[in-house]
Design a protein around this motif. Structure first.
Motif, PDB file in Angstrom:
ATOM      1  N   GLU A 138       0.813  -1.144  -0.102  1.00  0.00           N
ATOM      2  CA  GLU A 138      -0.116  -0.268   0.481  1.00  0.00           C
ATOM      3  C   GLU A 138       0.690   1.223  -0.197  1.00  0.00           C
ATOM      4  N   PRO A 139       1.191   2.108  -0.977  1.00  0.00           N
ATOM      5  CA  PRO A 139       2.852   2.764  -1.285  1.00  0.00           C
ATOM      6  C   PRO A 139       1.300   4.266  -0.730  1.00  0.00           C
ATOM      7  N   GLY A 140       0.325   4.346  -0.749  1.00  0.00           N
ATOM      8  CA  GLY A 140      -0.069   5.147   0.475  1.00  0.00           C
ATOM      9  C   GLY A 140      -0.838   5.160   1.791  1.00  0.00           C
ATOM     10  N   HIS A 141       0.123   3.501   1.888  1.00  0.00           N
ATOM     11  CA  HIS A 141      -0.397   3.401   3.418  1.00  0.00           C
ATOM     12  C   HIS A 141      -0.658   4.997   4.611  1.00  0.00           C
ATOM     13  N   ARG A 142      -1.622   4.553   5.608  1.00  0.00           N
ATOM     14  CA  ARG A 142      -1.998   5.984   6.888  1.00  0.00           C
ATOM     15  C   ARG A 142      -0.971   5.936   7.690  1.00  0.00           C
ATOM     16  N   HIS A 143       0.049   4.550   7.625  1.00  0.00           N
ATOM     17  CA  HIS A 143       0.818   4.233   8.427  1.00  0.00           C
ATOM     18  C   HIS A 143       1.955   4.694   7.949  1.00  0.00           C
ATOM     19  N   HIS A 182      -5.022   9.652   5.385  1.00  0.00           N
ATOM     20  CA  HIS A 182      -6.490  10.354   5.191  1.00  0.00           C
ATOM     21  C   HIS A 182      -7.371   9.822   6.666  1.00  0.00           C
ATOM     22  N   THR A 183      -6.723   9.255   7.613  1.00  0.00           N
ATOM     23  CA  THR A 183      -7.106   9.062   9.043  1.00  0.00           C
ATOM     24  C   THR A 183      -6.603  10.675  10.136  1.00  0.00           C
ATOM     25  N   ALA A 188      -2.533  14.616  11.140  1.00  0.00           N
ATOM     26  CA  ALA A 188      -1.987  14.846  12.547  1.00  0.00           C
ATOM     27  C   ALA A 188       0.108  14.571  12.618  1.00  0.00           C
ATOM     28  N   TRP A 189      -0.376  13.644  12.381  1.00  0.00           N
ATOM     29  CA  TRP A 189       1.300  13.508  12.691  1.00  0.00           C
ATOM     30  C   TRP A 189       2.042  13.471  11.027  1.00  0.00           C
ATOM     31  N   ASN A 222     -12.170  12.317  14.005  1.00  0.00           N
ATOM     32  CA  ASN A 222     -13.186  11.626  14.002  1.00  0.00           C
ATOM     33  C   ASN A 222     -12.694  10.406  13.180  1.00  0.00           C
ATOM     34  N   HIS A 223     -12.152   9.463  13.655  1.00  0.00           N
ATOM     35  CA  HIS A 223     -11.770   8.056  12.908  1.00  0.00           C
ATOM     36  C   HIS A 223     -12.429   7.195  13.837  1.00  0.00           C
TER      37      HIS A 223
END
Length: 328
Positions: A138-143, A182-183, A188-189, A222-223
């Motif tokens: 997932e090249p766009g992973h949220r982490h 996207h979360t 915030a990170w 909002n998560h």
């Protein structure tokens, strides 16, 4: 790696507050045990000769199995592990020096640091997520776990490793271009990442994205339904845009965006026990009042200018103008 990461928080608690008894009786014993565990857990990678952690993962991404089918997550030596361990060992060494204790352990940790796998970049200039170049599932992973050393760590700074700043920037841009952030907590990170990169406009862009896309009417992150990480992380990111102290100096307005042309912040705390009131006008520092709570040496910087006090007086406030000239 949870306790090793948590040790950074208790070390920061000491750096901000300077409570030596807290360090001696609470923080250091935890840091010491965690560092001893990590040092014992590391093994030598026969291919490189460096120490690696594992088996472990890079939360929560996966990679395409080389030469095979499917994906996997377990490896030896994910970058985030090594960044957390490096922070922990460095901080434990520093704490032992302050407390004048455990000289033999300190030397052992110093030797371990010398052999720990360094942070490396891939063929496209991005920081590697794992110890070898692997294709992200997932090249766009949220982490963006492999940027721990940028934030909340202090391994990627313009003072010490400026060559890694560009690589970190490429890493973030690649993730965002593929749908990352996207979360709320992830956004915030990213605010904190751009603040550490001293890119105020992009940090600001993500502040607004956090508020408009991931914040409920009651201001909860909002998560679904709610996650405090976005609230705390967003607040930390805004503060990091206005003051930073992770690299051995108090940096004023390191990532001030163009949209925040005039403003102020009051009571912002910095490592070393300093409290800052900062005013700016037309995008430039106007005045700064820095109060020493502990009497430590003070190094303050702004846009390439620095001012150094070898000693400060506990409880005294020091005033600076836009050129970091001290006002009497």
């Amino acid at each position: 790696m949870g306790i090793a990461w948590s040790c950074q928080n208790i070390w920061d608690h000491y750096l901000f507050g300077g409570d030596i008894e807290y360090l001696r009786n609470k923080a250091y014993p935890i840091m010491k045990e965690s560092a001893e565990f990590c040092a014992a857990w590391l093994v030598t990678d026969p291919r490189t000769g460096y120490l690696v952690s594992g088996p472990s993962i890079s939360p929560e991404n996966r990679f395409v199995i080389p030469g095979g089918e499917g994906t996997a997550s377990m490896v030896m030596g994910p970058t985030m592990d090594h960044m957390i361990i490096r922070d922990l060992l460095q901080n434990t060494i520093q704490a032992s020096l302050i407390l004048n204790t455990d000289k033999a352990l300190r030397r052992k940790l110093e030797l371990t640091l010398e052999k720990l796998t360094p942070t490396r970049t891939g063929s496209d200039g991005r920081i590697l997520e794992w110890s070898e170049e692997l294709e992200e599932h997932e090249p766009g992973h949220r982490h963006i776990s492999h940027l721990y050393g940028l934030h909340p760590g202090n391994q990627i700074t313009w003072q010490q490793h400026p060559e890694l700043l560009e690589a970190a920037g490429k890493t973030i841009e690649y993730r965002l271009a593929h749908g990352g952030g996207h979360t709320g907590w992830s956004r915030a990170w990213i605010i904190n990442f751009f603040a550490r990169l001293q890119d105020g406009d992009k940090a600001c862009e993500n502040v607004y994205a956090l508020i408009t896309k991931s914040t409920l009417d009651n201001l909860f992150d909002n998560h679904p339904p709610f996650q405090i990480d976005g609230n705390f992380g967003g607040t930390a990111g805004i503060t990091e845009m206005l003051i930073q102290s992770h690299a051995g100096e108090v940096e004023l307005l390191p990532a001030l965006p163009e949209k925040w042309g005039t403003g102020h912040i009051r009571g912002a705390m910095a490592r070393g026990g300093f409290e800052a009131d900062i005013e700016w006008e037309n995008g430039q520092l106007k005045t700064a009042k820095i109060t020493s709570r502990l009497g430590n040496p003070l190094k303050v910087s702004y846009k390439g200018k620095t001012f150094m006090l070898e000693a400060t007086e506990k409880g005294k406030s020091y005033l600076f103008n836009k050129d970091l000239v001290q006002d009497q």
